[in-house]
Design an enzyme around this catalytic site. Structure first.
Site, short mmCIF file in Angstrom:
data_model
loop_
_atom_site.label_atom_id
_atom_site.label_comp_id
_atom_site.label_asym_id
_atom_site.label_seq_id
_atom_site.Cartn_x
_atom_site.Cartn_y
_atom_site.Cartn_z
N TYR A 294 0.43 -1.30 -0.03
CA TYR A 294 -0.21 0.12 0.15
C TYR A 294 0.77 1.37 0.16
CZ TYR A 294 1.19 0.68 5.07
OH TYR A 294 1.56 0.98 6.16
N CYS A 295 0.12 2.18 -0.43
CA CYS A 295 1.01 3.89 0.05
C CYS A 295 -0.01 4.54 0.44
CB CYS A 295 1.53 3.70 -1.38
SG CYS A 295 0.09 4.10 -3.45
N LYS A 296 0.13 5.94 -0.34
CA LYS A 296 -1.33 6.98 0.63
C LYS A 296 -2.47 6.36 -0.04
CE LYS A 296 -1.62 11.67 0.95
NZ LYS A 296 -2.93 11.52 1.04
N PHE B 208 -3.42 3.79 2.01
CA PHE B 208 -3.76 3.77 3.59
C PHE B 208 -4.77 4.95 3.54
CE2 PHE B 208 -2.15 6.87 7.35
CZ PHE B 208 -2.19 5.07 8.21
N GLY C 222 -3.05 4.28 -3.67
CA GLY C 222 -3.29 3.19 -4.54
C GLY C 222 -2.01 2.93 -5.59
#
Length: 129
Positions: free
Chosen positions: A81-83, A110, A85
């Site tokens: 995951y990141c901020k 996230f 997607g």
């Protein structure tokens, strides 16, 4: 020459990877079924992250995985995951290219996990009293 934007690259990656919802990610985390990779920058990770996540920023992902013997098992199920997607979609695609066969990217990243009420590991509050 046809120029691709970052959005174009993310959409192409999303067409080739598997995504899951934050709720599905929570189920996988609760069952301990996947190693969780947070591909955001270190300061983003430090501000709050999914419990148990390992921080490997997107910009160094390939190098860190190649140098880390603990990550040599390409059959290890991964949750990325990141901020929001985008970086995780690109990371998931690269992981597939590196031979990792069980990679999921969290749709919405996230931010979507926080919005869905998933538990977040956050730094302790600083008290000035």
């Amino acid at each position: 020459m046809l120029k691709q934007t970052a959005h174009d690259l993310v959409m192409a990656a999303k067409a080739q990877i598997q995504e899951c919802t934050p709720q599905q990610a929570a189920e996988q985390l609760a069952a301990g079924q996947r190693l969780v990779l947070d591909v955001r920058e270190a300061d983003e990770y430090a501000a709050g992250h999914l419990p148990g996540a390992v921080n490997i920023p997107r910009g160094v992902l390939e190098f860190r995985l190649s140098a880390d013997a603990a990550m040599a098992n390409s059959a290890q199920p991964l949750l990325v995951y990141c901020k929001s997607g985008g970086r995780s979609a690109l990371a998931a695609r690269v992981l597939q290219e590196m031979g990792y066969s069980q990679v999921l990217s969290v749709a919405g990243g996230f931010d979507a996990c926080v919005a869905a009420g998933l538990p977040v590991a956050a730094p302790p509050s600083i008290s000035y009293s």
